[in-house]
Design a protein around this motif. Sequence first.
Motif, PDB file in Angstrom:
ATOM      1  N   THR A  85       1.636  15.377  13.516  1.00  0.00           N
ATOM      2  CA  THR A  85       0.844  14.310  14.114  1.00  0.00           C
ATOM      3  C   THR A  85       1.770  13.246  14.696  1.00  0.00           C
ATOM      4  O   THR A  85       2.726  12.817  14.039  1.00  0.00           O
ATOM      5  N   ARG A  86       1.494  12.833  15.920  1.00  0.00           N
ATOM      6  CA  ARG A  86       2.284  11.760  16.537  1.00  0.00           C
ATOM      7  C   ARG A  86       1.767  10.423  16.026  1.00  0.00           C
ATOM      8  O   ARG A  86       0.569  10.148  16.076  1.00  0.00           O
ATOM      9  N   ILE A  87       2.675   9.591  15.544  1.00  0.00           N
ATOM     10  CA  ILE A  87       2.317   8.326  14.914  1.00  0.00           C
ATOM     11  C   ILE A  87       2.742   7.168  15.800  1.00  0.00           C
ATOM     12  O   ILE A  87       3.895   7.098  16.241  1.00  0.00           O
ATOM     13  N   GLY A  88       1.812   6.259  16.048  1.00  0.00           N
ATOM     14  CA  GLY A  88       2.125   4.998  16.716  1.00  0.00           C
ATOM     15  C   GLY A  88       1.858   3.842  15.770  1.00  0.00           C
ATOM     16  O   GLY A  88       0.844   3.828  15.069  1.00  0.00           O
ATOM     17  N   ILE A  89       2.779   2.895  15.716  1.00  0.00           N
ATOM     18  CA  ILE A  89       2.635   1.718  14.854  1.00  0.00           C
ATOM     19  C   ILE A  89       2.675   0.478  15.741  1.00  0.00           C
ATOM     20  O   ILE A  89       3.636   0.279  16.493  1.00  0.00           O
ATOM     21  N   ILE A  90       1.643  -0.348  15.657  1.00  0.00           N
ATOM     22  CA  ILE A  90       1.653  -1.656  16.310  1.00  0.00           C
ATOM     23  C   ILE A  90       1.934  -2.704  15.241  1.00  0.00           C
ATOM     24  O   ILE A  90       1.121  -2.908  14.337  1.00  0.00           O
ATOM     25  N   VAL A  91       3.079  -3.347  15.327  1.00  0.00           N
ATOM     26  CA  VAL A  91       3.461  -4.355  14.327  1.00  0.00           C
ATOM     27  C   VAL A  91       2.911  -5.698  14.777  1.00  0.00           C
ATOM     28  O   VAL A  91       3.523  -6.405  15.579  1.00  0.00           O
ATOM     29  N   ILE A 107       1.454   8.573   5.990  1.00  0.00           N
ATOM     30  CA  ILE A 107       2.074   8.620   7.318  1.00  0.00           C
ATOM     31  C   ILE A 107       3.203   9.654   7.341  1.00  0.00           C
ATOM     32  O   ILE A 107       3.358  10.408   8.312  1.00  0.00           O
ATOM     33  N   ALA A 108       3.970   9.722   6.262  1.00  0.00           N
ATOM     34  CA  ALA A 108       5.038  10.719   6.191  1.00  0.00           C
ATOM     35  C   ALA A 108       4.459  12.132   6.222  1.00  0.00           C
ATOM     36  O   ALA A 108       4.991  13.023   6.905  1.00  0.00           O
ATOM     37  N   ARG A 109       3.385  12.370   5.498  1.00  0.00           N
ATOM     38  CA  ARG A 109       2.734  13.687   5.508  1.00  0.00           C
ATOM     39  C   ARG A 109       2.247  14.049   6.896  1.00  0.00           C
ATOM     40  O   ARG A 109       2.437  15.179   7.359  1.00  0.00           O
ATOM     41  N   LEU A 110       1.625  13.087   7.563  1.00  0.00           N
ATOM     42  CA  LEU A 110       1.106  13.337   8.907  1.00  0.00           C
ATOM     43  C   LEU A 110       2.230  13.667   9.876  1.00  0.00           C
ATOM     44  O   LEU A 110       2.117  14.585  10.701  1.00  0.00           O
ATOM     45  N   GLN A 111       3.316  12.918   9.793  1.00  0.00           N
ATOM     46  CA  GLN A 111       4.439  13.155  10.702  1.00  0.00           C
ATOM     47  C   GLN A 111       5.037  14.545  10.468  1.00  0.00           C
ATOM     48  O   GLN A 111       5.356  15.271  11.416  1.00  0.00           O
ATOM     49  N   ARG A 112       5.159  14.952   9.203  1.00  0.00           N
ATOM     50  CA  ARG A 112       5.686  16.285   8.907  1.00  0.00           C
ATOM     51  C   ARG A 112       4.753  17.385   9.402  1.00  0.00           C
ATOM     52  O   ARG A 112       5.208  18.479   9.763  1.00  0.00           O
ATOM     53  N   ALA A 113       3.449  17.078   9.450  1.00  0.00           N
ATOM     54  CA  ALA A 113       2.467  18.058   9.924  1.00  0.00           C
ATOM     55  C   ALA A 113       2.368  18.100  11.441  1.00  0.00           C
ATOM     56  O   ALA A 113       1.583  18.883  11.982  1.00  0.00           O
ATOM     57  N   ARG A 121       9.972   4.592  10.378  1.00  0.00           N
ATOM     58  CA  ARG A 121      10.899   5.734  10.384  1.00  0.00           C
ATOM     59  C   ARG A 121      10.190   7.035  10.746  1.00  0.00           C
ATOM     60  O   ARG A 121      10.832   7.983  11.208  1.00  0.00           O
ATOM     61  N   HIS A 122       8.872   7.089  10.520  1.00  0.00           N
ATOM     62  CA  HIS A 122       8.106   8.299  10.806  1.00  0.00           C
ATOM     63  C   HIS A 122       7.325   8.195  12.112  1.00  0.00           C
ATOM     64  O   HIS A 122       6.531   9.091  12.420  1.00  0.00           O
ATOM     65  N   ALA A 123       7.554   7.152  12.873  1.00  0.00           N
ATOM     66  CA  ALA A 123       6.758   6.917  14.082  1.00  0.00           C
ATOM     67  C   ALA A 123       7.375   7.590  15.299  1.00  0.00           C
ATOM     68  O   ALA A 123       8.599   7.704  15.426  1.00  0.00           O
ATOM     69  N   SER A 124       6.485   8.014  16.206  1.00  0.00           N
ATOM     70  CA  SER A 124       6.919   8.481  17.523  1.00  0.00           C
ATOM     71  C   SER A 124       7.048   7.319  18.492  1.00  0.00           C
ATOM     72  O   SER A 124       7.804   7.399  19.466  1.00  0.00           O
ATOM     73  N   ALA A 125       6.289   6.253  18.236  1.00  0.00           N
ATOM     74  CA  ALA A 125       6.328   5.064  19.094  1.00  0.00           C
ATOM     75  C   ALA A 125       6.006   3.846  18.247  1.00  0.00           C
ATOM     76  O   ALA A 125       5.125   3.891  17.387  1.00  0.00           O
ATOM     77  N   ALA A 151       0.855  -1.187   0.000  1.00  0.00           N
ATOM     78  CA  ALA A 151       0.000   0.000   0.000  1.00  0.00           C
ATOM     79  C   ALA A 151       0.893   1.240   0.000  1.00  0.00           C
ATOM     80  O   ALA A 151       1.107   1.855   1.057  1.00  0.00           O
ATOM     81  N   PRO A 152       1.447   1.628  -1.148  1.00  0.00           N
ATOM     82  CA  PRO A 152       2.364   2.771  -1.190  1.00  0.00           C
ATOM     83  C   PRO A 152       1.767   4.060  -0.637  1.00  0.00           C
ATOM     84  O   PRO A 152       2.481   4.864  -0.025  1.00  0.00           O
ATOM     85  N   ALA A 153       0.458   4.264  -0.833  1.00  0.00           N
ATOM     86  CA  ALA A 153      -0.169   5.491  -0.351  1.00  0.00           C
ATOM     87  C   ALA A 153      -0.153   5.576   1.175  1.00  0.00           C
ATOM     88  O   ALA A 153      -0.147   6.673   1.735  1.00  0.00           O
ATOM     89  N   LEU A 154      -0.126   4.423   1.839  1.00  0.00           N
ATOM     90  CA  LEU A 154      -0.108   4.440   3.299  1.00  0.00           C
ATOM     91  C   LEU A 154       1.175   5.082   3.818  1.00  0.00           C
ATOM     92  O   LEU A 154       1.141   5.966   4.687  1.00  0.00           O
ATOM     93  N   ALA A 155       2.324   4.661   3.306  1.00  0.00           N
ATOM     94  CA  ALA A 155       3.594   5.231   3.754  1.00  0.00           C
ATOM     95  C   ALA A 155       3.667   6.720   3.443  1.00  0.00           C
ATOM     96  O   ALA A 155       4.171   7.513   4.259  1.00  0.00           O
ATOM     97  N   ARG A 156       3.172   7.121   2.266  1.00  0.00           N
ATOM     98  CA  ARG A 156       3.184   8.544   1.926  1.00  0.00           C
ATOM     99  C   ARG A 156       2.313   9.360   2.875  1.00  0.00           C
ATOM    100  O   ARG A 156       2.687  10.454   3.314  1.00  0.00           O
TER     101      ARG A 156
END
Length: 317
Positions: A58-64, A50-56, A92-96, A43-48
């Motif tokens: 937004t704190r990003i959390g990823i549960i793998v 998330i990168a936009r949100l992080q630059r804006a 790479r764009h995650a806060s946690a 899902a290439p749009a997902l990474a893009r």
Amino acid sequence: MTTHKELDGSKSRNGLAESCAALGARALLVQYVPFLFARRGLAPALARSIARLQRAGTRIGIIVHEPWVPPTRLVWSITGPLMRRQLLALVRHASAVYSPVPAFLELVRPALAPGTSAAVVPVGSNVPVVPSDRAATRARLGLKDSEVAIGVFSPGASGALGAWVAQAARELSGQPAVVWVIFGTGSETRPTGVPQGPSVRRLGWLPQEDTSAVLRALDLAAAPFADGLTLRRTSAMAALAHGVPLVSSSGPLADPDLRDAAVLASDAEAFSMAIRHLAHDPEARASLAACGRAFYETRGSAEVLAARIATDLGGGA
């Protein structure tokens, strides 16, 4: 805080970022399994987004929950490396970054930005503990007070070792005081080899309230997995949440901390031996049950996960 499932209504290419902006979300938590986002796991749009949100900001959390598919088939040998790049781009764009599987957290740790927090976290049980009358439930199941009820919850789960359960059942088949209670996904046909007759109750799929009642009526739970016991195994966590002593397995992904909560057997023989020992030792069962319940309350529940996320991502939207 906003989760990705709250944002599914957007139809545009960059809908995730746009929806977060519309909601005023200051934090986003993504439960990551690649196939949640695309049929082939890409899902290439997902990474893009998330990168936009992080630059804006937004704190990003990823549960793998699942990282990528190993190259066990030709198609996965092509898409697997791309899934790997996709996940590493996200973290790479995650806060946690979190995972219920320690090995998965180690896979992505080299890609974390400086200052990113990383933690093994529980998923919790998907079966709420509902007050029920244990004696009444056992009576409905035809279980005598003198019988030890060994439960196998959702034996059709991916990676469940039905052959281990079947071996333990065969070795206990001459014990009239042992009854196997098999319920949940796959219980109509699995695990193969478990004997039929009065020593087995196959209950099929049950509503959550009935599942909770059955769990509370058990004396022992059997849940071995090919990859080993981890915090993502909600059926095993349900046993711990209900205070049922648990016998599971070690394996390549097993979480060593779960040895504080359950017996982790290394092979089918050790699994059968643990089942036999506990079936005949009520004091050992009571001790193991207490350890499992304490572990769940302090390290294994969804409430533990929620508290960690609230601390790391800073609260609501």
